[in-house]
Design an enzyme around this catalytic site. Structure first.
Site, PDB file in Angstrom:
ATOM      1  N   ARG B 246       1.094  -1.204   0.134  1.00 38.37           N
ATOM      2  CA  ARG B 246       0.250   0.067   0.072  1.00 38.37           C
ATOM      3  C   ARG B 246       1.139   1.211  -0.221  1.00 38.37           C
ATOM      4  NH1 ARG B 246      -1.367   2.636   4.503  1.00 38.37           N
ATOM      5  NH2 ARG B 246      -1.795   0.316   6.358  1.00 38.37           N
ATOM      6  N   HIS B 250      -3.299   4.217   4.787  1.00 36.50           N
ATOM      7  CA  HIS B 250      -4.885   3.377   4.581  1.00 36.50           C
ATOM      8  C   HIS B 250      -5.655   4.204   4.566  1.00 36.50           C
ATOM      9  CE1 HIS B 250      -7.618   1.180   6.529  1.00 36.50           C
ATOM     10  NE2 HIS B 250      -8.358   1.778   7.378  1.00 36.50           N
ATOM     11  N   TYR B 259       3.969   5.345  11.123  1.00 31.31           N
ATOM     12  CA  TYR B 259       4.089   4.169  11.594  1.00 31.31           C
ATOM     13  C   TYR B 259       5.780   3.101  10.303  1.00 31.31           C
ATOM     14  CZ  TYR B 259       0.188   3.218   8.061  1.00 31.31           C
ATOM     15  OH  TYR B 259      -0.636   4.067   7.444  1.00 31.31           O
TER      16      TYR B 259
END
Lengths: 332, 345
Positions: B246, B250, B259
């Site tokens: 990805r 998100h 993160y």
């Protein structure tokens, strides 16, 4: 509609079996499945004899997984079949609640009618027959809190047969809960052949004018017993079987309270947040002008259904507790 | 376990390609079409003309490759929220998808000729449903398959396992596609599961599990085609793990900087599925800059038309809240409908 036809005296589980048989015979889209429903014919024999008659494609056993069963049934219904899924005991529905809450009730809404779920989930519920832990739960209030589903709890063999056939014909998902205590505990005349009864209608099972007892499923029998005892003392109680909890036939309940002025709601689930609370609230909203006493509830205690049968009868409402409540509303 | 690949990171074929020139060109077009939508959707989101949007950049091949094996009026697609690329390729109109990501009810239902269930938001709950759809198709004697998509995080859910078990026990014609993109929002795969090849989980259900390079359209297409043929032949489900990444956040509300390192994303950008497919076409002499320019213009025109169509959809009306709850409105919905309608029956 009930057409003139012969009747026989059968019990409730036989009535369920007849309904399933007739539905399978009438509509090739109907399929029946769940844990042990095939070869064994169901733990209560509700599907007895149906797999040999209709074959393993239409009546089959599934892996032991309630979320899987309900999810699988949702998919089958969306793809054009009319599944009737059995959950062995209503207290075993909990692993499937995600499927029920997230999808079963809202698929029609979230796809604007493109996909619908004409599914019936049958499950035995309730106590009174000394089952092991978890087997006697009455989780109807949880199911009633799901938008988009219907919830039916019949109290007699004749009603069970006609309502189950109506539920299978219904275009929306229906929970059909069957009181274990009534499976073999009541026998009655049941019409032969195929017939349906309207979903969403409450019925007066005993007429009276002193107070109204409102119940459903296994508690209708208890209320009828209480009404018989009261009649010996000259107190005529009206007994109403709510029968369909969603959609609830509020006008019939209000009409009765308009006549009697008093109401006692009886259910065997835990008292707090139980479906009887919804009935009491509706009477407070729509029948306040007729009420001469507060609506009183008789229910299970706010505790898990006792897993030890010796005290089961202290949990499950009985005629004595119903009559105590009647006294309260009459003396108010 | 081997990872199925047909193209190297630049798109050069590593082995014989089992696709025709026509298929390769249509596959590239499908990838570009999905990418174009994704890029322009993010712009609309920033303009406030789209709600929260989950971009799929980097995962086009994993979705498009599967959708290319399906027929929308016969087969079924049960996507989760990140599968807009699969939906586009499967035949969902772009205007519907724009409305869908506007959270407008007008975009919630697929047209009658497209068997796509509205994007699933809860994780993996659609897997048992997809097994049920597939089993029902088989019981009805239809020559059709179902495809269900989830992410790597979804394999931790109980419904993933119950669904796979049902599908395998009943030999359901189902493709279970896991887009292993390395992250479940902020949790990396290493903290999601001990096993590092999701395809290995298939062994627990007695079905084939395949790991495929999810950024290689030729590989995904070939693997999915084989799985679909197997399903159609009554041989049951296949678990396909597409290794991908990805690249985008998100959702449009997420900040992946909290993160993960951008180095990681940069490394994956060098394996971009569209660049690789274009590399393949160039290598085979099937593509040039002029064709690329013409395609861009065509896709932009298509997108603008779709936005126009979406903009023309009427605003949802208050009483739609209680419509489509039941086939026929019940008394409680009826009362609410009348209130929301301003008392008019």
């Amino acid at each position: 509609m009930i057409v003139e036809r012969g009747t026989r005296v059968i019990n409730l589980v036989q009535a369920v079996n007849e309904a399933l048989d007739l539905a399978l015979e009438r509509d090739p889209r109907v399929v029946l499945f769940g844990e042990d429903v095939g070869k064994m014919g169901g733990v209560f024999r509700a599907s007895d004899g149906l797999q040999p008659k209709y074959g393993e494609k239409r009546v089959f056993d599934t892996p032991l997984a309630e979320s899987g069963i309900v999810g699988f049934a949702i998919g089958m219904a969306m793809a054009g079949l009319r599944p009737v899924a059995e959950i062995q005991f209503a207290g075993f529905l909990y692993p499937a609640l995600d499927q029920i809450l997230s999808h079963l009730g809202r698929m029609r809404h979230r796809t604007r009618g493109r996909f619908t779920i004409p599914l019936v989930i049958r499950a035995p519920y309730g106590g009174g027959v000394k089952t092991p832990e978890q087997h006697a739960d009455s989780p109807e209030a949880i199911l009633c809190h799901v938008p988009g589903v219907k919830v039916i709890i019949p109290s007699s063999p004749e009603r069970a047969k006609g309502l189950l056939l109506a539920a299978i014909e219904d275009p929306d998902p229906v929970f059909f809960l069957e009181a274990i205590k009534l499976y073999r505990g009541v026998k009655a005349e049941v019409p032969e052949g195929y017939y349906t009864l309207p979903i969403g209608k409450a019925r007066v099972v005993r007429e009276g004018n002193a107070a109204t007892l409102i119940a459903y499923g296994g508690m209708v029998e208890v209320c009828q017993k209480a009404a018989e005892v009261a009649a010996h003392e000259g107190v005529e109680l009206e007994v109403i079987d709510a029968e369909t909890l969603v959609p609830l036939d509020t006008p019939t309940l209000v009409e009765s309270v308009a006549k009697t002025g008093r109401a006692v709601v009886v259910y065997e689930a835990m008292r707090t947040g139980g479906f009887g609370a919804e009935i009491a609230a509706r009477l407070a909203e729509e029948a306040l002008d007729y009420l001469e006493a507060p609506v009183v509830r008789v229910a299970g205690w706010d505790a898990p259904y006792p897993p030890f049968s010796a005290v089961e009868n202290f949990y499950r409402p009985d005629a004595k507790r119903v009559l105590e409540a009647v006294r309260r509303v009459l003396m108010y | 376990m081997d990872t199925v690949r047909y193209l190297d990171d630049d798109g050069k074929p590593l082995r014989d390609i089992p696709l025709s020139e026509e298929e390769l060109l249509s596959g590239y077009r499908a990838l570009r079409r999905a990418r174009h939508f994704d890029e322009r959707a993010l712009v609309l989101q920033r303009q406030g003309r789209l709600g929260v949007y989950p971009p799929f950049r980097g995962q086009e091949a994993a979705q498009v490759g599967v959708a290319l094996c399906l027929e929308p009026s016969r087969d079924w697609l049960l996507p989760s929220y990140r599968e807009t690329a699969a939906a586009i390729t499967f035949g969902m109109p772009l205007s519907k998808l724009i409305l869908s990501w506007r959270a407008d009810p007008a975009g919630w239902g697929a047209p009658p000729e497209v068997n796509m269930v509205q994007f699933y938001i809860p994780i993996a709950t659609q897997v048992p449903q997809a097994a049920g759809v597939a089993h029902a198709l088989r019981l009805q004697g239809k020559d059709a398959v179902a495809a269900v998509f989830i992410g790597d995080g979804g394999t931790s859910e109980g419904d993933f396992h119950e669904g796979l078990n049902f599908a395998s026990v009943f030999d359901a014609p189902l493709l279970v596609v896991v887009q292993n993109n390395g992250w479940a929002i902020s949790v990396p795969t290493q903290k999601q599961m001990k096993v590092q090849r999701i395809a290995l989980k298939a062994q627990g259900y007695g079905i084939p599990g395949v790991t495929v390079d999810g950024n290689d359209l030729v590989a995904v297409w070939t693997v999915a085609r084989k799985a679909a043929a197997r399903a159609r032949a009554g041989e049951g489900p296949t678990l396909i793990e597409a290794l991908t990444y990805r690249v985008a956040p998100h959702t449009s509300s997420d900040d992946p900087g909290r993160y993960r390192t951008e180095d990681e994303a940069e490394a994956w950008k060098k394996r971009d599925p569209i660049d690789r497919m274009r590399g393949c076409l160039l290598h085979l002499g099937l593509w040039d800059e002029e064709k690329e320019r013409a395609l861009s213009e065509e896709l932009e025109a298509e997108f603008l038309t779709a936005v126009e169509e979406a903009d023309q959809a009427s605003e949802p009306r208050p009483w739609e809240i209680v419509e489509q709850v039941y086939a026929e409105m019940q008394p409680d919905q009826q009362a609410a409908w009348q209130y929301l309608h301003g008392g008019e029956a």
